[in-house]
Design a protein around this motif. Structure first.
Motif, PDB file in Angstrom:
ATOM      1  N   ASP A 132      19.626   0.794   3.687  1.00  0.00           N
ATOM      2  CA  ASP A 132      18.868   1.563   2.696  1.00  0.00           C
ATOM      3  C   ASP A 132      17.396   1.232   2.881  1.00  0.00           C
ATOM      4  O   ASP A 132      17.037   0.275   3.562  1.00  0.00           O
ATOM      5  CB  ASP A 132      19.311   1.214   1.275  1.00  0.00           C
ATOM      6  N   GLU A 133      16.533   2.048   2.289  1.00  0.00           N
ATOM      7  CA  GLU A 133      15.098   1.772   2.304  1.00  0.00           C
ATOM      8  C   GLU A 133      14.488   2.246   1.008  1.00  0.00           C
ATOM      9  O   GLU A 133      15.012   3.151   0.360  1.00  0.00           O
ATOM     10  CB  GLU A 133      14.408   2.418   3.507  1.00  0.00           C
ATOM     11  N   TRP A 134      13.400   1.594   0.609  1.00  0.00           N
ATOM     12  CA  TRP A 134      12.718   1.919  -0.633  1.00  0.00           C
ATOM     13  C   TRP A 134      11.232   2.074  -0.326  1.00  0.00           C
ATOM     14  O   TRP A 134      10.620   1.205   0.287  1.00  0.00           O
ATOM     15  CB  TRP A 134      12.956   0.815  -1.653  1.00  0.00           C
ATOM     16  N   LEU A 135      10.655   3.175  -0.763  1.00  0.00           N
ATOM     17  CA  LEU A 135       9.268   3.519  -0.481  1.00  0.00           C
ATOM     18  C   LEU A 135       8.402   3.292  -1.717  1.00  0.00           C
ATOM     19  O   LEU A 135       8.730   3.779  -2.803  1.00  0.00           O
ATOM     20  CB  LEU A 135       9.200   4.991  -0.052  1.00  0.00           C
ATOM     21  N   LEU A 136       7.291   2.547  -1.523  1.00  0.00           N
ATOM     22  CA  LEU A 136       6.370   2.297  -2.632  1.00  0.00           C
ATOM     23  C   LEU A 136       5.845   3.624  -3.168  1.00  0.00           C
ATOM     24  O   LEU A 136       5.504   4.521  -2.405  1.00  0.00           O
ATOM     25  CB  LEU A 136       5.192   1.436  -2.155  1.00  0.00           C
ATOM     26  N   GLY A 137       5.792   3.745  -4.474  1.00  0.00           N
ATOM     27  CA  GLY A 137       5.303   4.964  -5.102  1.00  0.00           C
ATOM     28  C   GLY A 137       6.388   5.992  -5.353  1.00  0.00           C
ATOM     29  O   GLY A 137       6.243   6.863  -6.191  1.00  0.00           O
ATOM     30  N   THR A 138       7.492   5.886  -4.623  1.00  0.00           N
ATOM     31  CA  THR A 138       8.622   6.799  -4.815  1.00  0.00           C
ATOM     32  C   THR A 138       9.796   6.052  -5.443  1.00  0.00           C
ATOM     33  O   THR A 138      10.367   6.492  -6.425  1.00  0.00           O
ATOM     34  CB  THR A 138       9.055   7.413  -3.471  1.00  0.00           C
ATOM     35  N   GLU A 158       0.835  -1.193   0.000  1.00  0.00           N
ATOM     36  CA  GLU A 158       0.000   0.000   0.000  1.00  0.00           C
ATOM     37  C   GLU A 158       0.875   1.249   0.000  1.00  0.00           C
ATOM     38  O   GLU A 158       2.043   1.199   0.383  1.00  0.00           O
ATOM     39  CB  GLU A 158      -0.910  -0.015   1.230  1.00  0.00           C
ATOM     40  N   ASP A 159       0.283   2.398  -0.414  1.00  0.00           N
ATOM     41  CA  ASP A 159       1.034   3.653  -0.417  1.00  0.00           C
ATOM     42  C   ASP A 159       1.718   3.862   0.925  1.00  0.00           C
ATOM     43  O   ASP A 159       1.153   3.578   1.979  1.00  0.00           O
ATOM     44  CB  ASP A 159       0.106   4.840  -0.707  1.00  0.00           C
ATOM     45  N   GLN A 160       2.930   4.343   0.860  1.00  0.00           N
ATOM     46  CA  GLN A 160       3.783   4.622   2.015  1.00  0.00           C
ATOM     47  C   GLN A 160       4.345   3.363   2.678  1.00  0.00           C
ATOM     48  O   GLN A 160       5.032   3.461   3.682  1.00  0.00           O
ATOM     49  CB  GLN A 160       3.067   5.503   3.053  1.00  0.00           C
ATOM     50  N   ASP A 161       4.052   2.156   2.147  1.00  0.00           N
ATOM     51  CA  ASP A 161       4.729   0.960   2.636  1.00  0.00           C
ATOM     52  C   ASP A 161       6.179   1.032   2.177  1.00  0.00           C
ATOM     53  O   ASP A 161       6.472   1.549   1.089  1.00  0.00           O
ATOM     54  CB  ASP A 161       4.099  -0.314   2.084  1.00  0.00           C
TER      55      ASP A 161
END
Length: 140
Positions: A123-129, A103-106
């Protein structure tokens, strides 16, 4: 009446001259060290490799050339058994991931722990970005 002083004529415009600029050659790219070794590599075709726990092995969701992948649920994690890296001066990691049903922001995080210390976020990766659902993302 006095005679006016002679007026000097305006000189004709002169075409501009340009200095010759010689490009500075770039240094040759540095080759990666030839002493790199692969510590672990797995495509999950025959099991979950070095990963431990009750991970979900999925058939039909894989990078090209494969049939299997390893997954986890929303609040889950993939953990490996301990990997001894004391004899190495540096580490690099490459992997691929695939978001499904997020979902968005996951977000997806890569964390590591060394010598029994605290977990640190690499590191981190954000859905939608940084990625979208239903697409493979390769990280090198």
């Amino acid at each position: 009446a006095p005679t006016p002083a002679p007026v000097a004529p305006t000189p004709a415009p002169v075409a501009p001259t340009f200095a010759s600029i010689q490009p500075t050659p770039s240094p040759a790219p540095v080759s990666p060290p030839s002493d790199r070794v692969t510590i672990s590599q797995d495509n999950f075709e025959s099991g979950q490799g070095i990963f431990v726990g009750t991970n979900i092995r999925k058939e039909g969701v894989s990078t090209p050339g494969g049939n299997w992948s390893l997954g986890f649920r929303k609040r889950g994690a993939l953990k490996t058994s301990w990997i001894d890296v004391r004899d190495y001066s540096g580490l690099s990691l490459s992997f691929s991931f695939y978001g499904r049903g997020m979902e968005d922001q996951d977000a997806f995080f890569l964390r590591a722990r060394f010598n029994g210390g605290s977990w640190i976020v690499i590191d981190e990766w954000l859905l939608g970005t940084d990625f979208s659902n239903e697409e493979w993302v390769e990280k090198v």
